[in-house]
Motif scaffolding. Sequence first.
Motif, PDB file in Angstrom:
ATOM      1  N   ALA A  45     -14.512  14.051   8.113  1.00 49.57           N
ATOM      2  CA  ALA A  45     -13.510  13.058   8.848  1.00 49.57           C
ATOM      3  C   ALA A  45     -13.567  12.034   7.568  1.00 49.57           C
ATOM      4  N   LEU A  46     -14.327  12.102   7.489  1.00 45.46           N
ATOM      5  CA  LEU A  46     -14.791  10.875   6.227  1.00 45.46           C
ATOM      6  C   LEU A  46     -15.151  11.413   4.935  1.00 45.46           C
ATOM      7  N   GLY A  47     -15.367  12.196   4.600  1.00 49.21           N
ATOM      8  CA  GLY A  47     -14.905  12.313   3.150  1.00 49.21           C
ATOM      9  C   GLY A  47     -14.602  14.293   2.410  1.00 49.21           C
ATOM     10  N   HIS A  48     -13.401  14.677   2.886  1.00 44.85           N
ATOM     11  CA  HIS A  48     -12.852  15.097   2.930  1.00 44.85           C
ATOM     12  C   HIS A  48     -11.601  15.213   2.063  1.00 44.85           C
ATOM     13  N   PRO A  49     -12.022  16.404   0.855  1.00 45.59           N
ATOM     14  CA  PRO A  49     -11.598  15.621  -0.812  1.00 45.59           C
ATOM     15  C   PRO A  49     -10.392  15.225  -1.037  1.00 45.59           C
ATOM     16  N   ARG A  50      -9.249  15.400   0.109  1.00 42.24           N
ATOM     17  CA  ARG A  50      -8.052  14.959  -0.212  1.00 42.24           C
ATOM     18  C   ARG A  50      -7.629  13.832   1.264  1.00 42.24           C
ATOM     19  N   LEU A  51      -8.929  14.777   2.964  1.00 45.53           N
ATOM     20  CA  LEU A  51      -7.656  13.623   3.035  1.00 45.53           C
ATOM     21  C   LEU A  51      -8.613  13.134   3.855  1.00 45.53           C
ATOM     22  N   GLY A  52     -10.155  12.566   3.482  1.00 45.16           N
ATOM     23  CA  GLY A  52     -10.855  12.628   4.450  1.00 45.16           C
ATOM     24  C   GLY A  52     -10.594  11.077   4.178  1.00 45.16           C
ATOM     25  N   TYR A  53     -11.273  10.252   4.602  1.00 43.09           N
ATOM     26  CA  TYR A  53     -11.453   8.306   5.562  1.00 43.09           C
ATOM     27  C   TYR A  53     -10.964   7.551   4.194  1.00 43.09           C
ATOM     28  N   TYR A  54     -12.726   7.933   3.505  1.00 43.42           N
ATOM     29  CA  TYR A  54     -12.437   6.778   2.508  1.00 43.42           C
ATOM     30  C   TYR A  54     -11.781   7.091   1.093  1.00 43.42           C
ATOM     31  N   ILE A  55     -11.692   8.632   1.284  1.00 42.08           N
ATOM     32  CA  ILE A  55     -11.284   9.122   0.105  1.00 42.08           C
ATOM     33  C   ILE A  55      -9.327   8.581  -0.581  1.00 42.08           C
TER      34      ILE A  55
END
Length: 389
Positions: A45-55
């Motif tokens: 949820a936070l760090g997915h390389p394309r869809l993460g929140y912070y990304i």
Amino acid sequence: MAEDESPEARNAGAEKAGEETLARLLARRILMDGPISVGAFMAEALGHPRLGYYIRQDPFGSGGDFTTAPEISQMFGELVGLWCVDSWARLGGPGPFHLVELGPGRGTLMADAVRAAAVLPLFRDNAIVHLVETSPALRERQHRTLQPILGDAIQWHDRLEDVPDGPTILIANEFFDALPIRQVQKTNHGWFERLVDLAPDSTESDPRFRFVLEAFGSSGSRLVPDPLRDAPDGSVVEVSPASQAVARLIGARLAAAPGAALVIDYGYAQGPAVGDTLQALRRHAFAPVLEAPGEADLTAHVDFAAIAAAARQGGARSFGPVEQGEWLTRLGIHQRASSLAGKATPAQAKDIQSALERLIDPAQMGRLFKLVALATPGAFTDASPPAGF
């Protein structure tokens, strides 16, 4: 896109446009492999390389989802900067050295810290600034913030491991609370890890999630700290192997070369503790934790005792924790507020006082937020601890 569009509406729009959503990716993963850990859900949820929140976005400030202390007032970053200067000087002023920030947000804290560090030009002259940041959007924002102050003498890294060895002063403000946690729950049959599964009303076009318990309880039992094994039924315990791994890495770094680290976050002064603290924030309000992954910030309370213990395992010495209000007061925030207010308009002076209260008031950030200092063994002592401790 409408400013007040909900996560569900945005996901629906994305589906109509043929775009992938993180919810659908997670749903497919669960269908193929079964329920996933809370930590795995949080990490994606936070760090997915394309869809993460912070990304994908800049979540900070009044226009984002939450506001951190450096965004409230320059005083916070200035005092952190002076702490870094004092610690570096007491370490013997090793140079050149690495000035590192983990999760530097918009770069506001580092900008204020470096500006305050001008009181000791040798510190600025010897500092090599490293920012550990995975988000392309935030890296760009950090560059815009810091380039006028530091030029292009900034290095970005995805991991702390990528920062070169050597003397180090490290800052981690609201970094550990966003690292993945695992949760375990006590039942009358023992401890079971909490997992994330698809809800019964979930559909391919509208995935929904729910918490479940693992089937047999083997992994959950291994995660429970010994002092909490006899907690009553229904108790939830959170552990963060990711946080402990980073803390051990910091400890090993400080054991290998002169250095000090300052960890600032919210959480338990005396852990481990019982309680479900996992929360989601969106537009400065709480949101359902499992709703629309990638659209809200997910955080959990930090176990400062576990962070300090892991750093000691790595070889460092630890000090604290102390409450943020107490630490800022010891470092002179009242005097700094008075100095700023003396040069301000009445409206600005009012804002300065409001920011001061927000940072130190026990009912606001003053008690919930705490600090731990980590240092090279022998650099500080109980009789002569790091500033503020």
